[in-house]
Enzyme design. Structure first.
Site, short mmCIF file in Angstrom:
data_model
loop_
_atom_site.label_atom_id
_atom_site.label_comp_id
_atom_site.label_asym_id
_atom_site.label_seq_id
_atom_site.Cartn_x
_atom_site.Cartn_y
_atom_site.Cartn_z
N GLN A 223 0.88 -1.16 0.00
CA GLN A 223 0.00 0.00 0.00
C GLN A 223 0.92 1.21 0.00
O GLN A 223 1.93 1.21 0.71
CB GLN A 223 -0.87 0.00 1.26
CG GLN A 223 -2.10 0.88 1.20
CD GLN A 223 -3.34 0.13 0.71
OE1 GLN A 223 -3.82 -0.77 1.36
NE2 GLN A 223 -3.83 0.48 -0.47
N THR B 41 1.37 0.06 6.65
CA THR B 41 0.07 -0.60 6.80
C THR B 41 0.32 -2.09 6.92
O THR B 41 1.40 -2.58 6.57
CB THR B 41 -0.88 -0.43 5.59
OG1 THR B 41 -0.33 -1.15 4.48
CG2 THR B 41 -1.10 1.01 5.22
N THR B 42 -0.71 -2.81 7.33
CA THR B 42 -0.66 -4.27 7.34
C THR B 42 -1.45 -4.79 6.15
O THR B 42 -2.20 -5.75 6.25
CB THR B 42 -1.17 -4.77 8.71
OG1 THR B 42 -0.40 -4.12 9.73
CG2 THR B 42 -0.99 -6.27 8.91
N HIS B 43 -1.33 -4.11 5.04
CA HIS B 43 -2.07 -4.47 3.83
C HIS B 43 -1.14 -5.11 2.82
O HIS B 43 -0.90 -4.57 1.74
CB HIS B 43 -2.74 -3.22 3.24
CG HIS B 43 -3.63 -2.50 4.22
ND1 HIS B 43 -4.08 -1.22 4.03
CD2 HIS B 43 -4.16 -2.90 5.40
CE1 HIS B 43 -4.83 -0.85 5.06
NE2 HIS B 43 -4.89 -1.86 5.91
N ASN B 44 -0.61 -6.25 3.18
CA ASN B 44 0.27 -6.99 2.28
C ASN B 44 -0.61 -7.84 1.38
O ASN B 44 -1.50 -8.55 1.87
CB ASN B 44 1.20 -7.90 3.09
CG ASN B 44 1.83 -7.19 4.25
OD1 ASN B 44 1.17 -6.88 5.23
ND2 ASN B 44 3.10 -6.92 4.16
#
Lengths: 589, 277, 243
Positions: free
Chosen positions: A347, A514-517
């Site tokens: 992200q 973010t933790t949006h991998n």
């Protein structure tokens, strides 16, 4: 020799949100389901109760709800010519662990990706021509459309009780909602949360510039709500402890609050915690999974046979599990062949700080994880990219989530990082600063990918997942352009000083972003560029379904969870209505 | 803007505290607006549990004023309080509330059981831990450690008599009290059994009420109001006429929502390649 | 869990002087040997940490700095406990240095890193200045800290910038974290910025835009009387796992 348990109809790898959703659908269809969770059981009472939960040091800084990196982590390098080194402490992204998974500690920001996101390559080519997409950009279509997913988005939002304002109901535009959203079948289940001061100032400024602000859809609920599973959620109190924390009030939609009581009381379901799955077992045809092998809490190796294997862990761990189990061909960036680990994306976030004078009390601690205001005018392809020569976009919003002081003590540029001037600046600005977030898409490129690390291992002796990633030029360009747009809004908000910080490379693993991998087990309709078909079924081993943000061929502007919820119901529906009637591949090439 | 501040001081620490510790304390002088309250709630707000009148001393001004407003509006029902509250102007309600908020009355002497003696485990567990199956969060989340309250919004419960607490919880439960915008109390009270209500009331009755806690709550103009979502109450901020001074901080990391170095601190400016934590 | 009151734990904390001396005053009256009973820091280490954190976050007219807020106690307890021993830190080799953006790659636990660094600093300061760090003037202390921050010094295997950043982060954490962990004494840091603390529910207030809200902060470790119980063994694991 592994102890062999009785065969289950289905085994879940991970009992987070995806596991709970799919588990519920499968047990309802009559299947005997075993849920394997590596972490510990945890519930709103007693585990998330105050005042202990409001401990910034323990939960935000020491990351008590996250994957324990002493046992299991990832390695990272920017490019294939570097040596990947272990991420010895989590920082840039924070996969959770334990029953309920990462949704226990999420912020509750709940969006739907747009139709142009799902058809990104086709849409981009149609609008801008064949030569618009650079050669190394490997963006592709998902194999589903927004219209196909709409009923599943709807179902997910009604499971969660999402608080928001519709902008488009069946093609009819609704004032106050997001005018760029694709048609939805009905209004959100609950109205938007209250709007904080900084968000209200953003709304006014964005409107004055001709943009279309709307309230952030939230899974921290604005009012009590009973979902179709009979689970009652309560109203969020704006405590400012959402991300990295469990919610003490039953007000955040998680597996604990929306599904687990129903699932755990179902005799068809068995939960086992402390179970580290080491591989999915495949028979000698390599076409059928026979179950999984895991290490139990006491160190015992156990084989759990199952007719159906649901891989529903954190995105990165989904990819690793397929690689460890040798399901699907690993991606090779040199030749561009292979699929598992391909199209890893992230992200592209950046920020604008608006510093007010001391007469403006922002009260940053009066927040929830998703009670901001934002604009979608620059999301995805909602604006003309032709002259800009980049793909993708971002939402811009005042979406602050907290005022916890170890993490949040903004100072203007030029402030020393310690000493008298630092302290003076922190005291001066703490309650008088707000931050705009530019939450941008992430394009997949040939060089960014995931594979198994050749050197570093986890506590069970298995290779760690290796991440090779840096921000694509396309995304740096996008961030620069949209951070400038946010800066204009910030200036219209009337602060004394407005500071923009566009995303620049190199990617820094030591800063939370973010933790949006996403990506690595990409979905699609072509087995040469996807790991799972449009129903999230493995092309190679059809009784394995992989569900997670790892399915995303690239990442879009919005936070990924709403789309993941829709995909989980979409896949569960395909399993129940199609696969169980006739086990085998659901798509044929 | 600053000059327009109207400070609503709650339980102001500088007010003279009644010296009730020894002998007969001097009778404090209630303002005119509070004269009607004295007969039932006492000159210091100590209440009269035997006759069903709760202790209000040291509850926040915000809380007391809100209850009076609710009695007047009917979102909290009581045949005695309704006409009294209706008879007071908003300013009078605030004055009466301010007076009682500042009172540091002696804790109840008789009537309340000895601490811990009659409080059941169930009451203590509901208060401090909650009940997962019934979806009841612990009372302490909002009502503070030992029930001392979380002023100005959340009242203290410690030392309120059990009959009053039971009646209040039942009012939440049967909907005759609806002055809680988020319905947190309504949903919680609905999830409690009559035995739970008795147990938690007994628990808090056994604790010692807190001294007044000073709180400042000041709105730009007039008392706190509730603007509709989306309304910006102030238009005093024109666009900054000064030239753009912005420079990058760090590499685009937001300073909110969880920015941190490797050890988790909130700094986004400096590269912390080698942090040990 | 054992708890002791803040008062009894810290009553011997002579160094944590009361009052709001200015930064310059403080440095001209150098902190001498501490009388705080630390769990982990030795006399030399305390003799560095106490004046160093006083320079990083100084007391001023607004209120206490890191030293007065007992951040040295916070650091001491952290290094003495599981965190100092490397809890949740991936500690498998091979050890090799990468790019700064790849994160920490030294083999030391936090406690080892601090011990090695502070031993080297003590020797270095004595050798160069013939006095301890505490006896340097404020300006010289700042100059020394800046030199550490700039890197280039080897502190027993620890690059000095890495030690400095660790110390600064620990100092800021100790200043702003819940007083349960020994720092932020009397919630002094929270009072100075206006953070109301662990007891937090703002449903009624969030839409009262721009409201000025001041309430004495509340700690997660305070009891009904307001006494704060310091966690002598600070848990890093979640609450459930500590029960």
């Amino acid at each position: 020799m592994a102890t062999r348990r009785a065969e289950a109809d289905a085994v879940l790898l991970g009992v987070g949100m995806v596991g709970a959703m799919v588990g519920r659908e499968l047990t309802r269809a009559g299947l005997k389901v075993v849920g394997l969770e590596r972490g510990e059981p945890q519930f709103t009472v007693p585990d998330f109760q105050g005042p202990h939960m409001h401990d910034e040091l323990r939960y935000s800084v020491r990351k008590a709800l996250m994957q324990d990196t002493a046992k299991e982590t990832f390695t990272f390098r920017h490019a294939a010519n570097e040596t990947a080194l272990p991420i010895r402490r989590l920082a840039s992204f924070l996969p959770g662990t334990g029953l309920g998974g990462s949704l226990v500690h999420w912020n509750g920001q709940t969006y739907r990706f747009q139709d142009s996101d799902f058809r990104l390559r086709t849409h981009t080519t149609e609008r801008y021509g064949k030569n618009f997409i650079p050669a190394d950009v490997t963006i592709q279509d998902w194999g589903v459309t927004a219209a196909e997913l709409e009923p599943y988005f709807d179902r997910f939002e009604y499971l969660m009780g999402t608080s928001g304002k519709a902008g488009n109901i069946k093609g009819r535009k609704i004032a106050g909602g997001n005018p760029f959203e694709d048609p939805r079948s009905r209004e959100y289940p609950t109205p938007p949360q209250k709007e904080p001061y900084g968000s209200a100032m953003f709304r006014k400024a964005a409107s004055s510039l001709g943009y279309h602000p709307f309230p952030q859809p939230s899974c921290n609920l604005s009012q009590p709500y009973t979902n179709p599973e009979g689970q009652e959620l309560k109203t969020c109190t704006f405590c400012g402890f959402c991300e990295r924390y469990g919610c003490e009030h039953f007000a955040k939609s998680t597996a604990q609050t929306t599904l687990l009581p129903a699932l755990l009381s179902d005799p068809n379901f068995e939960l086992r915690t402390g179970c580290q799955v080491v591989k999915i077992n495949v028979d000698n045809t390599q076409k059928t999974a026979t179950g999984v092998t895991y290490i139990g809490a006491n160190g015992e190796e156990i084989e759990q046979p199952a007719k159906l294997v649901i891989v529903g862990m954190f995105a990165l761990n989904n990819v690793r599990m397929l690689l460890l189990s040798k399901i699907g061909q690993p991606y090779d960036p040199a030749s561009g062949s292979g699929v598992v680990g391909r199209n890893y994306a992230y992200q592209t976030t950046s920020s604008v700080q608006v510093f007010y004078d001391e007469s403006v009390n922002i009260n940053p601690f009066m927040r929830s994880g998703a009670n901001g205001t934002l604009i979608a005018d620059f999301v995805s392809d909602n604006f003309d990219h032709g002259p800009l020569a980049f793909i993708g976009g971002a939402y811009i919003g005042e979406v602050m989530t907290h005022g916890r002081p170890i993490e949040f003590h903004p100072t203007p540029p030029g402030t020393p990082s310690w000493g008298s001037a630092w302290k003076k600046a922190v005291l001066q600005h703490y309650n008088h600063t707000t931050v705009l977030n530019i939450h941008g898409s992430s394009t997949a490129i040939r060089q960014n990918y995931l594979d198994l690390d050749p050197t570093y291992k986890d506590a069970w002796g298995q290779p760690l997942l290796r991440m090779t990633f840096d921000f694509p030029d396309n995304d740096i360009k996008m961030s620069a352009y949209l951070t400038d747009k946010a800066l204009e809004i910030g200036k219209a908000m009337g602060g004394q000083q407005v500071v923009g910080s566009p995303r620049k490379g190199p990617y820094n693993i030591t800063q939370y972003q973010t933790t949006h991998n996403t990506g690595g087990t990409v979905m699609g309709t072509d087995p040469s560029t996807s790991v799972v078909n449009r129903y999230l079924q493995s092309w190679d081993v059809p009784n394995v379904f992989v569900i997670g943000a790892s399915n995303y061929p690239q990442n879009a502007s919005y936070n990924p969870t709403g789309t993941l919820g829709a995909l989980a119901y979409w896949a569960a529906d395909a399993i129940v209505t199609k696969y169980l009637k006739s086990p085998g591949p659901l798509m044929h090439i | 803007m600053r000059t327009a501040l109207v400070v609503i001081a709650i339980g102001i620490g500088t007010l003279p505290r009644p010296a009730h510790a020894q002998g007969q304390p001097a009778q404090p002088q209630a303002p005119a607006a509070a004269q009607q309250c004295v007969a039932c709630h006492g000159a210091r707000g100590e209440g009269n549990p035997a006759n069903g009148f709760p202790r209000i001393a040291g509850q926040s001004q915000y809380y007391i004023a809100k209850q009076l407003e609710s009695y007047a509006a009917g979102s909290r029902q009581n045949p005695i309080m309704a006409p009294i509250a209706k008879g007071l102007s908003p300013e009078e309600r605030d004055a009466a509330a301010a007076y009682y908020a500042a009172q540091d009355a002696a804790p109840p002497k008789s009537g309340a059981p000895a601490p811990q003696a009659q409080a059941s485990d169930r009451g203590r567990i509901l208060a401090t831990t909650g009940d997962n199956n019934r979806r009841v969060p612990a009372c302490i989340n909002c009502h503070g450690p030992g029930g001392i309250g979380e002023p100005p919004v959340y009242p203290y419960l410690a030392g309120l008599d059990a009959a009053y607490m039971t009646a209040a919880l039942n009012a939440w439960r049967n909907g005759t009290r609806r002055n809680d915008g988020g319905q947190q109390m309504a949903t919680i009270a609905n999830a409690l059994t009559p035995d739970d209500i008795a147990a938690v009331a007994q628990h808090y009755a056994s604790l010692t009420p807190p001294k007044p806690i000073p709180v400042t709550l000041a709105q730009k103009s007039g008392p706190a109001t509730k603007p509709a979502p989306g309304n910006v109450p102030s238009s005093s901020h024109a666009a900054d006429p000064r030239p753009d001074k912005s420079v990058g901080v760090g590499q685009g990391a937001a300073t909110t929502g969880g920015t941190q170095g490797p050890g988790g601190s909130g700094e986004s400016k400096t590269d912390r390649s080698g942090n040990a934590r | 869990m054992d708890t002791i009151s803040r008062r009894s734990f810290l009553k011997a904390a002579g160094a944590a002087a009361a009052g709001l001396a200015t930064a310059c005053d403080r440095a001209s009256r150098p902190v001498t040997a501490s009388r705080t009973q630390y769990s982990w820091l030795n006399v030399d280490e305390a003799g560095f940490i106490e004046p160093a954190i006083a320079r990083l976050v100084p007391a001023d007219e607004s209120g206490p700095g890191a030293l007065e807020a007992n951040v040295a106690v916070y650091i001491d307890l952290q290094l003495a406990g599981a965190w100092g021993a490397g809890e949740r830190l991936y500690r498998s080799g091979p050890w090799q240095q990468g790019k700064p953006t790849q994160g920490y790659q030294l083999p030391f636990t936090p406690a080892e890193l601090f011990r090695n660094s502070m031993r080297a600093i003590t020797d270095d300061v004595r050798k160069t200045n013939q006095v301890s760090f505490a006896k340097l003037t404020a300006a010289d202390q700042d100059a020394y800290l800046k030199a550490l921050e700039g890197g280039g010094k080897d502190l027993g295997g620890v690059p000095s910038n890495i030690f400095f950043q660790s110390l600064l982060e620990m100092t800021i954490e100790g200043f702003f974290s819940d007083p349960a962990y020994g720092g932020n004494k009397d919630m002094a840091a929270w009072k100075q910025i206006g953070f109301p603390g662990a007891y937090a529910n703002y449903y009624d207030l969030v839409d009262k835009h721009g409201i000025e809200f001041r309430r004495p902060p509340m700690s997660l470790a305070q009891d009904a009387s307001g006494t704060i119980h310091i966690h002598v063994e600070p848990p890093a694991q979640s609450a459930a796992k500590g029960r």
